[in-house]
Design a protein around this motif. Structure first.
Motif, PDB file in Angstrom:
ATOM      1  N   GLY A 107      15.400   8.342   2.367  1.00 52.94           N
ATOM      2  CA  GLY A 107      15.623   7.833   1.011  1.00 52.94           C
ATOM      3  C   GLY A 107      17.115   7.755   0.750  1.00 52.94           C
ATOM      4  N   ASP A 108      17.545   8.315  -0.374  1.00 49.53           N
ATOM      5  CA  ASP A 108      18.958   8.312  -0.734  1.00 49.53           C
ATOM      6  C   ASP A 108      19.701   9.545  -0.249  1.00 49.53           C
ATOM      7  N   THR A 109      19.017  10.420   0.487  1.00 49.54           N
ATOM      8  CA  THR A 109      19.617  11.687   0.910  1.00 49.54           C
ATOM      9  C   THR A 109      20.069  11.604   2.370  1.00 49.54           C
ATOM     10  N   LEU A 110      21.314  12.001   2.606  1.00 56.37           N
ATOM     11  CA  LEU A 110      21.867  12.056   3.958  1.00 56.37           C
ATOM     12  C   LEU A 110      21.812  13.505   4.431  1.00 56.37           C
ATOM     13  N   TYR A 111      21.333  13.708   5.653  1.00 51.66           N
ATOM     14  CA  TYR A 111      21.223  15.042   6.236  1.00 51.66           C
ATOM     15  C   TYR A 111      22.096  15.146   7.476  1.00 51.66           C
ATOM     16  N   PHE A 112      22.660  16.325   7.660  1.00 55.75           N
ATOM     17  CA  PHE A 112      23.356  16.735   8.869  1.00 55.75           C
ATOM     18  C   PHE A 112      22.379  17.626   9.625  1.00 55.75           C
ATOM     19  N   VAL A 113      22.296  17.473  10.940  1.00 51.04           N
ATOM     20  CA  VAL A 113      21.430  18.340  11.733  1.00 51.04           C
ATOM     21  C   VAL A 113      22.162  18.734  13.012  1.00 51.04           C
ATOM     22  N   CYS A 114      22.004  19.988  13.385  1.00 54.32           N
ATOM     23  CA  CYS A 114      22.586  20.503  14.621  1.00 54.32           C
ATOM     24  C   CYS A 114      21.436  21.011  15.490  1.00 54.32           C
ATOM     25  N   LEU A 115      21.394  20.527  16.719  1.00 54.94           N
ATOM     26  CA  LEU A 115      20.337  20.870  17.669  1.00 54.94           C
ATOM     27  C   LEU A 115      20.982  21.355  18.960  1.00 54.94           C
ATOM     28  N   GLU A 116      20.164  21.916  19.815  1.00 51.66           N
ATOM     29  CA  GLU A 116      20.641  22.321  21.129  1.00 51.66           C
ATOM     30  C   GLU A 116      19.659  21.785  22.175  1.00 51.66           C
ATOM     31  N   VAL A 117      20.181  21.080  23.162  1.00 47.80           N
ATOM     32  CA  VAL A 117      19.356  20.531  24.239  1.00 47.80           C
ATOM     33  C   VAL A 117      19.522  21.443  25.453  1.00 47.80           C
ATOM     34  N   ARG A 118      18.399  21.990  25.912  1.00 44.02           N
ATOM     35  CA  ARG A 118      18.420  22.904  27.066  1.00 44.02           C
ATOM     36  C   ARG A 118      18.149  22.144  28.356  1.00 44.02           C
ATOM     37  N   SER A 119      18.518  22.749  29.467  1.00 37.34           N
ATOM     38  CA  SER A 119      18.388  22.084  30.763  1.00 37.34           C
ATOM     39  C   SER A 119      16.939  21.748  31.113  1.00 37.34           C
ATOM     40  N   ASP A 120      15.973  22.479  30.543  1.00 38.12           N
ATOM     41  CA  ASP A 120      14.562  22.178  30.809  1.00 38.12           C
ATOM     42  C   ASP A 120      14.017  21.069  29.908  1.00 38.12           C
ATOM     43  N   GLY A 121      14.896  20.486  29.068  1.00 42.23           N
ATOM     44  CA  GLY A 121      14.494  19.384  28.203  1.00 42.23           C
ATOM     45  C   GLY A 121      14.024  19.810  26.825  1.00 42.23           C
ATOM     46  N   THR A 122      13.951  21.110  26.582  1.00 45.19           N
ATOM     47  CA  THR A 122      13.551  21.541  25.243  1.00 45.19           C
ATOM     48  C   THR A 122      14.715  21.345  24.276  1.00 45.19           C
ATOM     49  N   VAL A 123      14.355  21.061  23.030  1.00 44.98           N
ATOM     50  CA  VAL A 123      15.334  20.866  21.969  1.00 44.98           C
ATOM     51  C   VAL A 123      15.088  21.942  20.922  1.00 44.98           C
ATOM     52  N   VAL A 124      16.152  22.649  20.573  1.00 45.93           N
ATOM     53  CA  VAL A 124      16.059  23.762  19.645  1.00 45.93           C
ATOM     54  C   VAL A 124      16.843  23.433  18.379  1.00 45.93           C
ATOM     55  N   PHE A 125      16.212  23.627  17.234  1.00 45.83           N
ATOM     56  CA  PHE A 125      16.852  23.450  15.936  1.00 45.83           C
ATOM     57  C   PHE A 125      17.847  24.580  15.698  1.00 45.83           C
ATOM     58  N   LEU A 126      19.065  24.230  15.289  1.00 46.16           N
ATOM     59  CA  LEU A 126      20.064  25.247  14.961  1.00 46.16           C
ATOM     60  C   LEU A 126      20.287  25.351  13.458  1.00 46.16           C
ATOM     61  N   THR A 127      20.531  24.220  12.801  1.00 45.88           N
ATOM     62  CA  THR A 127      20.682  24.216  11.347  1.00 45.88           C
ATOM     63  C   THR A 127      20.639  22.785  10.840  1.00 45.88           C
ATOM     64  N   ALA A 128      20.535  22.655   9.531  1.00 47.34           N
ATOM     65  CA  ALA A 128      20.554  21.351   8.875  1.00 47.34           C
ATOM     66  C   ALA A 128      20.963  21.559   7.427  1.00 47.34           C
ATOM     67  N   SER A 129      21.487  20.503   6.837  1.00 49.39           N
ATOM     68  CA  SER A 129      21.838  20.559   5.420  1.00 49.39           C
ATOM     69  C   SER A 129      21.939  19.148   4.876  1.00 49.39           C
ATOM     70  N   GLN A 130      21.908  19.055   3.556  1.00 46.86           N
ATOM     71  CA  GLN A 130      22.243  17.783   2.941  1.00 46.86           C
ATOM     72  C   GLN A 130      23.742  17.608   3.096  1.00 46.86           C
ATOM     73  N   THR A 131      24.185  16.378   3.188  1.00 43.77           N
ATOM     74  CA  THR A 131      25.613  16.116   3.357  1.00 43.77           C
ATOM     75  C   THR A 131      25.970  14.795   2.700  1.00 43.77           C
ATOM     76  N   ASN A 132      27.204  14.384   2.868  1.00 47.94           N
ATOM     77  CA  ASN A 132      27.631  13.039   2.488  1.00 47.94           C
ATOM     78  C   ASN A 132      28.536  12.548   3.618  1.00 47.94           C
ATOM     79  N   ASN A 133      28.857  11.272   3.606  1.00 42.06           N
ATOM     80  CA  ASN A 133      29.627  10.709   4.723  1.00 42.06           C
ATOM     81  C   ASN A 133      31.001  11.342   4.888  1.00 42.06           C
ATOM     82  N   ASP A 134      31.674  11.683   3.780  1.00 43.15           N
ATOM     83  CA  ASP A 134      32.996  12.305   3.887  1.00 43.15           C
ATOM     84  C   ASP A 134      32.909  13.671   4.555  1.00 43.15           C
TER      85      ASP A 134
END
Length: 182
Positions: A107-134
């Motif tokens: 929608g009108d909300t921009l999110y920042f997300v940080c993930l971690e990709v492991r060598s076995d192909g798994t993806v782990v969530f680290l954090t997320a927040s609402q953000t803006n482009n600046d």
């Protein structure tokens, strides 16, 4: 899944107990804590994307970034449309993978997300927040190492339509970029 970070303490995956959404997992965390289970001992795996959400990471994101139930739904449903993705300057993450970050809109909300990709192909969530482009641009300058190129090889810039990475795209691109590590 052992996400213990070398501490040999595997987390219990609550998706095996019928939890089907990130919001539902977040709702259960305080109840689990009240019953003596630390958030660091549980996780939830999204069956659609395969992303693993460690309880302690989710608890941090909710508390530090004031995420609501709607935000959690948006995050769960937005992870297959991440744009402007960078690897972090941090060489190895807490779960022994490659930290990456990006953004997506719901929608009108921009999110920042940080993930971690492991060598076995798994993806782990680290954090997320609402953000803006600046704020996102500032974060990129401070923490970004290298922009990930899309599978078609085109380097995204202001003259191109942004490429929306799926979780699978992210795994493939990070593995390709780090084949000497993986």
């Amino acid at each position: 899944q052992d996400l213990s970070g070398g501490m040999n303490q595997a987390m219990f995956d609550l998706s095996k107990k019928g939890i089907t959404s990130l919001d539902e997992f977040a709702t259960r965390l305080p109840e689990l804590e009240n019953n003596g289970t630390a958030p660091s001992k549980v996780m939830w795996t999204d069956k659609t994307t395969g992303v693993i959400y460690p309880g302690a990471q989710l608890k941090h994101a909710i508390r530090k970034h004031n995420l609501t139930n709607e935000d959690l739904d948006n995050i769960q449903n937005g992870l297959n449309n991440i744009t402007d993705v960078y690897t972090s300057k941090q060489a190895e993450g807490r779960f022994h993978g490659i930290p990456i970050f990006g953004k997506f809109s719901k929608g009108d909300t921009l999110y920042f997300v940080c993930l971690e990709v492991r060598s076995d192909g798994t993806v782990v969530f680290l954090t997320a927040s609402q953000t803006n482009n600046d704020l996102y641009e500032t974060y990129k300058k401070e923490h970004g190492s290298e922009r990930l190129t899309p599978p078609n090889g085109a380097v995204p810039d202001s003259n191109h339509v942004p490429y929306n990475f799926s979780i699978q795209d992210l795994v493939e691109r990070v593995k390709l970029k780090n084949k000497n590590i993986f």
